[in-house]
Design an enzyme around this catalytic site. Structure first.
Site, PDB file in Angstrom:
ATOM      1  N   GLY A  10       0.571  -1.280   0.565  1.00  0.00           N
ATOM      2  CA  GLY A  10      -0.094  -0.254  -0.083  1.00  0.00           C
ATOM      3  C   GLY A  10       1.007   1.433   0.071  1.00  0.00           C
ATOM      4  CB  ALA A  12       3.363   2.515   5.142  1.00  0.00           C
ATOM      5  CD  GLU A 164     -12.762  11.092  -0.999  1.00  0.00           C
ATOM      6  OE1 GLU A 164     -12.483  10.244  -0.605  1.00  0.00           O
ATOM      7  OE2 GLU A 164     -11.780  12.385  -0.880  1.00  0.00           O
ATOM      8  CB  ALA A 314      -2.658   8.372   2.118  1.00  0.00           C
ATOM      9  CE  LYS A 374      -8.927  12.937  -2.585  1.00  0.00           C
ATOM     10  NZ  LYS A 374      -8.874  13.454  -1.355  1.00  0.00           N
TER      11      LYS A 374
HETATM   12  P1  NAD Z   1     -14.519   7.418  10.270  1.00  0.00           P
HETATM   13  O1  NAD Z   1     -13.523   6.933  11.948  1.00  0.00           O
HETATM   14  O2  NAD Z   1     -13.375   8.286  10.034  1.00  0.00           O
HETATM   15  O3  NAD Z   1     -15.724   7.390   9.944  1.00  0.00           O
HETATM   16  C1  NAD Z   1     -16.494   6.984  10.573  1.00  0.00           C
HETATM   17  C2  NAD Z   1     -17.745   7.317  10.892  1.00  0.00           C
HETATM   18  O4  NAD Z   1     -19.091   6.418  11.077  1.00  0.00           O
HETATM   19  C3  NAD Z   1     -18.052   9.113  11.907  1.00  0.00           C
HETATM   20  O5  NAD Z   1     -18.892   9.536  11.996  1.00  0.00           O
HETATM   21  C4  NAD Z   1     -18.927   7.934  12.822  1.00  0.00           C
HETATM   22  O6  NAD Z   1     -19.750   8.599  13.711  1.00  0.00           O
HETATM   23  C5  NAD Z   1     -20.169   7.050  12.438  1.00  0.00           C
HETATM   24  N1  NAD Z   1     -20.330   5.623  12.959  1.00  0.00           N
HETATM   25  C6  NAD Z   1     -19.384   4.967  13.570  1.00  0.00           C
HETATM   26  N2  NAD Z   1     -20.259   4.149  14.071  1.00  0.00           N
HETATM   27  C7  NAD Z   1     -21.372   3.899  13.464  1.00  0.00           C
HETATM   28  C8  NAD Z   1     -22.657   3.189  13.586  1.00  0.00           C
HETATM   29  N3  NAD Z   1     -23.242   2.590  14.353  1.00  0.00           N
HETATM   30  N4  NAD Z   1     -23.878   4.344  13.282  1.00  0.00           N
HETATM   31  C9  NAD Z   1     -24.313   5.549  12.353  1.00  0.00           C
HETATM   32  N5  NAD Z   1     -22.670   6.042  12.347  1.00  0.00           N
HETATM   33  C10 NAD Z   1     -21.359   5.368  12.638  1.00  0.00           C
HETATM   34  O7  NAD Z   1     -14.224   6.302   8.968  1.00  0.00           O
HETATM   35  P2  NAD Z   1     -13.863   6.556   7.681  1.00  0.00           P
HETATM   36  O8  NAD Z   1     -14.737   7.651   7.096  1.00  0.00           O
HETATM   37  O9  NAD Z   1     -13.516   5.166   6.733  1.00  0.00           O
HETATM   38  O10 NAD Z   1     -12.098   6.955   7.589  1.00  0.00           O
HETATM   39  C11 NAD Z   1     -11.143   6.278   8.040  1.00  0.00           C
HETATM   40  C12 NAD Z   1      -9.445   6.861   7.697  1.00  0.00           C
HETATM   41  O11 NAD Z   1      -9.423   7.218   7.169  1.00  0.00           O
HETATM   42  C13 NAD Z   1     -10.054   8.202   8.911  1.00  0.00           C
HETATM   43  O12 NAD Z   1      -8.524   8.930   9.522  1.00  0.00           O
HETATM   44  C14 NAD Z   1     -10.298   9.730   7.673  1.00  0.00           C
HETATM   45  O13 NAD Z   1      -9.764  10.584   7.778  1.00  0.00           O
HETATM   46  C15 NAD Z   1      -9.802   8.334   6.372  1.00  0.00           C
HETATM   47  N6  NAD Z   1      -9.604   9.286   5.427  1.00  0.00           N
HETATM   48  C16 NAD Z   1      -9.308   9.828   4.426  1.00  0.00           C
HETATM   49  C17 NAD Z   1      -9.992  10.581   3.082  1.00  0.00           C
HETATM   50  C18 NAD Z   1      -8.768  12.175   2.727  1.00  0.00           C
HETATM   51  O14 NAD Z   1      -8.195  12.134   3.261  1.00  0.00           O
HETATM   52  N7  NAD Z   1      -9.850  12.688   1.632  1.00  0.00           N
HETATM   53  C19 NAD Z   1     -10.557  10.249   2.734  1.00  0.00           C
HETATM   54  C20 NAD Z   1     -11.298   8.422   2.998  1.00  0.00           C
HETATM   55  C21 NAD Z   1     -10.707   7.889   4.503  1.00  0.00           C
END
Ligand code: NAD
Length: 401
Positions: A10, A12, A164, A314, A374
């Site tokens: 990936g 890393a 997204e 990432a 982006k």
């Molecule tokens: P996340 O943990 O950031 O978000 C998950 C969301 O789901 C939260 O808002 C949470 O409140 C909600 N949630 C959790 N349990 C729930 C439930 N039972 N019912 C309803 N809602 C619930 O996870 P992610 O979006 O998969 O992101 C993972 C990581 O990857 C993060 O650190 C994120 O910042 C990163 N990421 C970054 C980018 C980017 O930089 N563009 C894009 C995608 C992911």
């Protein structure tokens, strides 16, 4: 000759590989990955929604592996840090002097019943493509069933991934509607989210911009509604915290994006971990084994400014890859390792192909200019994992093509 084994290609793992390969020394590298391609995990939502074919977000690992490195396409089963060996599911065992564990993430269900059976995940190229095929199948089914649930898509969780994905789904609303033979507004896209204050990494004004843009486009948000269970074609969420009353939302497409944890191999191999992530030493090594580096989504690094681990992104994974490689080179040369430091350049979430919002440094960016930023971020990432060739072939700016 020292043997360096890298587990996972990936962000890393590939960054570490490229840094190590750029140096000559008395070492040999073996890279292990279950796939023969690398994928840009941050772009999976585009494949899930049908915006991009998988070829656009992947490239062959062979393109970045030099002749002096061995690439082993295999699944990692177990890491034995005492014997310094990695067991693969194909029966092979690899011995190492230095190990880089960069095995990435998996979807986290938090033990909620029915998630694995009744919701779609979006964690790799295969599952992302599966989401797209599933949606198109429901659209086709609608032409026969005329069941409104065929036209409903529920995204569970409004983190970066969910947001997204919703933006990308909106971009494809017309395409889905055409397959179902209906007007685009007949399709219903929902997001069910546990908390009311969305995207806490941004200030309220910036978070509101992203959410209100999606709402304007027609996404229905159910916020402050923790999901309690997923039954076949049904999301069960808590409507009222005090009474515990639950409600049901039916849909034939339910996509689970409520967060991630690190690879199962971490727990299976006895690492001291929480949700598959190991709190590493300052130089990114395992606190118990100074020849084992743990980087990317299987790693937790403390941000001393707020005493919380950095979020897994990432950007930090690439930075860790670079640093782990430098520290291994230092160890091989009998020099001291250095502590990892990280300064986030900001984070930008896309909402569809032409909109985005987020932070660049400390400045808020939104709208079309943010989507330009982006795309630059996406191309920079390709440059770091795949080099100039992959960026020119798969980058997001037409001027390359
Ligand atoms: P996340 O943990 O950031 O978000 C998950 C969301 O789901 C939260 O808002 C949470 O409140 C909600 N949630 C959790 N349990 C729930 C439930 N039972 N019912 C309803 N809602 C619930 O996870 P992610 O979006 O998969 O992101 C993972 C990581 O990857 C993060 O650190 C994120 O910042 C990163 N990421 C970054 C980018 C980017 O930089 N563009 C894009 C995608 C992911």
């Amino acid at each position: 000759m020292k043997e360096i084994v890298i587990l996972g290609a990936g962000y890393a793992g590939l960054k570490a590989l490229r840094r190590l390969q750029a140096n000559k020394g008395d070492f040999h590298i073996t890279l292990v990955d279950r796939n023969k391609y690398h994928y840009e995990a941050t772009d999976l939502h585009e494949v899930a929604a049908g915006t991009q074919p998988k070829g656009k977000i992947t490239f062959p690992i062979a393109d970045v592996v030099k002749a002096s490195t061995t690439f082993e396409q295999a699944e990692v089963k177990l890491i034995d840090r005492t014997k310094q060996k990695v067991q693969l599911t194909n029966g092979k065992s690899l011995a190492y002097d230095y190990l880089i564990v960069s095995l990435g993430f998996r979807s986290e269900s938090f033990g909620i019943a029915g998630v694995a059976e009744n919701a779609l995940e979006m964690v790799d190229v295969v599952s992302a493509e599966n989401v797209y095929q599933h949606i198109m199948q429901q659209m086709k089914d609608y032409t026969k069933t005329k069941n409104q649930d065929d036209l409903k898509i529920v995204v569970c969780g409004a983190g970066f991934t969910g947001i997204e994905l919703l933006g990308a789904l909106e971009d494809n609303r017309k395409r889905f509607a055409a397959a179902a033979g209906v007007e685009p507004q007949k399709l219903e896209f929902y997001c069910v989210e546990a908390v009311t204050r969305l995207l806490p990494m941004f200030d309220e004004k910036l978070a509101d911009y992203g959410i209100s843009t999606l709402k304007k486009w027609g996404i229905k948000f159910l916020t402050g509604k923790p999901i309690k269970e997923i039954k076949p074609n049904t999301v069960i969420y808590q409507e009222n915290k005090e009474t515990g009353e639950t409600k049901e939302l039916t849909a034939r497409t339910i996509i689970w994006t409520t967060g991630v944890s690190g690879s199962k191999v971490m727990e299976a191999s006895g690492f001291s971990q929480r949700r598959g992530r190991v709190m590493v030493s300052a130089d990114l090594t395992d606190p118990d084994f100074s020849n084992v580096y743990i980087i990317g989504d299987v790693s937790a690094v403390m941000n001393t400014e707020n005493n919380r681990p950095y979020p897994t992104t990432a950007q930090i994974a690439l930075s860790m890859g670079e640093h782990a490689a430098r520290n291994i080179l230092a160890q091989i040369n009998r020099a001291a390792t250095t502590p990892f430091t990280f300064k986030s350049l900001g984070s930008v979430a896309s909402i569809g192909n032409t909109h985005a919002f987020g932070l660049v440094g400390k400045s808020a960016v939104k709208g079309y200019p943010a989507s330009f930023v982006k795309k630059m971020i996406m191309d920079k990432s390709l440059l770091e994992t795949g080099g100039v060739k992959e960026m020119l072939a798969k980058g997001r700016f037409d001027l390359y093509h």
